[in-house]
Design an enzyme around this catalytic site. Sequence first.
Site, short mmCIF file in Angstrom:
data_model
loop_
_atom_site.label_atom_id
_atom_site.label_comp_id
_atom_site.label_asym_id
_atom_site.label_seq_id
_atom_site.Cartn_x
_atom_site.Cartn_y
_atom_site.Cartn_z
N GLY A 236 23.27 60.84 10.82
CA GLY A 236 22.46 61.98 10.40
C GLY A 236 22.34 62.03 8.89
N SER A 237 22.21 63.23 8.35
CA SER A 237 21.96 63.38 6.92
C SER A 237 23.23 63.14 6.12
CB SER A 237 21.43 64.78 6.62
OG SER A 237 22.47 65.73 6.66
N GLU A 256 26.62 56.85 9.51
CA GLU A 256 25.35 56.19 9.19
C GLU A 256 24.42 57.29 8.73
OE1 GLU A 256 22.01 55.29 8.71
OE2 GLU A 256 21.68 55.24 10.89
N LEU A 257 24.15 57.32 7.43
CA LEU A 257 23.58 58.51 6.80
C LEU A 257 22.20 58.32 6.20
CD1 LEU A 257 26.85 59.76 5.08
CD2 LEU A 257 25.97 60.31 7.35
N CYS A 291 15.71 55.78 9.40
CA CYS A 291 16.66 55.66 8.28
C CYS A 291 16.31 54.50 7.35
CB CYS A 291 18.08 55.46 8.81
SG CYS A 291 18.69 56.87 9.75
N GLU A 385 15.94 60.95 0.57
CA GLU A 385 15.30 60.35 1.73
C GLU A 385 14.13 61.24 2.16
OE1 GLU A 385 16.78 58.30 5.86
OE2 GLU A 385 17.74 60.17 5.27
#
Length: 482
Positions: A236-237, A256-257, A291, A385
């Site tokens: 996520g964020s 996993e950002l 992502c 992002e």
Amino acid sequence: MSDSIDQAVIEFPLYVANKAIKSGQWLEVHDKFSGKIYAKVALADAKILEKAISAAVKAEKEMAALKPFQKQKILLHCVQRFKELREELTQILIIEGGKPKLAAAAEVERLINTFQLAADAVSTINDGHLIPLAVTAAAAAYRGMVQHVPIGAVSLISPFNFPLNLTAHKIAPAIAAGCPFVLKPASLTPISALKIAEILAETDLPKGAFSILPCPREHADVLVTDDRFKLLSFTGSDQVGWDMKARAGRKKVTLELGGNAAVLIEPDTEISDALIDRVIGGAYGHAGQVCISVQRILVHADIYIEFRKKILAKLKKVSAADPHVETTIVGPMIKEAEAIRLKKWVDKAEKKGAKILTGGTLKGVLFEPTLLENVDESLEIYQNEAFGPVAILEKYKTFEKGIELINQGRFGLQAGVYTQNLNKMLYAWDHLHVGGVIINDIPTFRVDNMPYGGVKDSGLGREGIQSAIGDMQEERLLVIKQ
């Protein structure tokens, strides 16, 4: 959330300790293109979460005892059933996620492949190794061995943008590693995970081995803080992920950002239609909600004008549209609030001197594919992002300077480099501060057995079947004195 929804909509139960349950509390799931209510899913409360966690802990011993052939049977059953449900799963992705039809079909294939890879990995996992302890005279009579054992119960939190495949990248390794799990799917796209749960319930997994629980954030916090879990895996964020890590206590954490992925194009590369199409697909597919979506396009000064002309000619023919239509590349953003946030970022960049080469307009959740030029490097759209259909075109003069520009960002997930020069390929691999360097393709490239993850604000640890299995196991040493 609501307790009074039109009964004509589809109802989906949650799954606690392998069993389907309708809790009486409901979460509305909307068609992301039309905005209409599509379904409602049962919501877990604190009591259900406690039941799930307790069941997972009780299932640790039986899960750890599963033999490779038993795990493989479970995983291959899922593979077969996913194939049978291919069309239904595709439609769910289109509706609950707003994913364009071709991209949705591709994600279902990746779901199937991910479970197949996990089934294959079960029979090839390195179960342990010998250690030569006789490295000194005092240890001459000793022999050492290591085995890999499941870490125990794990908590999993999956994102909205790949609700089937990124959920699979948490569930399939957990089964292969022998770990019971509790998973919270994204509240915007929970149905995909519940369909996986429906299939898992058909298998011989031990009682309590899995729970899949849509739930409010205030209840889900226990998945982060409870020390009965031995690992937290979150996608996520970056803001949410690093906060979770700070509060996770003694458990292992993998994150996993996301990122701010760049592609760099050298002048020895032909600016072909195929390359332009590939960059457009990487930047704007699934409305940029990926992502490793291409957010920064760095083009060498010698070919900048040519590239700019060609990408604009094609991009101006691409529009945000109905995801049910097979030709759609850019579907809706996941919700209007995210689209509005992105519009503010673009408008602010324009006020600060950026040029909108194409796009920049918003209608509801449909954000037209946007390409910017001359963006101030201090702005949100450059530093953060975007997670939407916006990319930035940049010019650089030397290869080393281009690499330096990529490294200036706070993210480091993947980067793409187009060059025919082997020395430059190796230089990029050695000097880019990212988790993966993709040569002669976009950073959006991923195969499901790759070690996948980032550095800096992009996260901690790696996904990919073998990597995730490794995170869910630990080494146990045996020393024998002869």
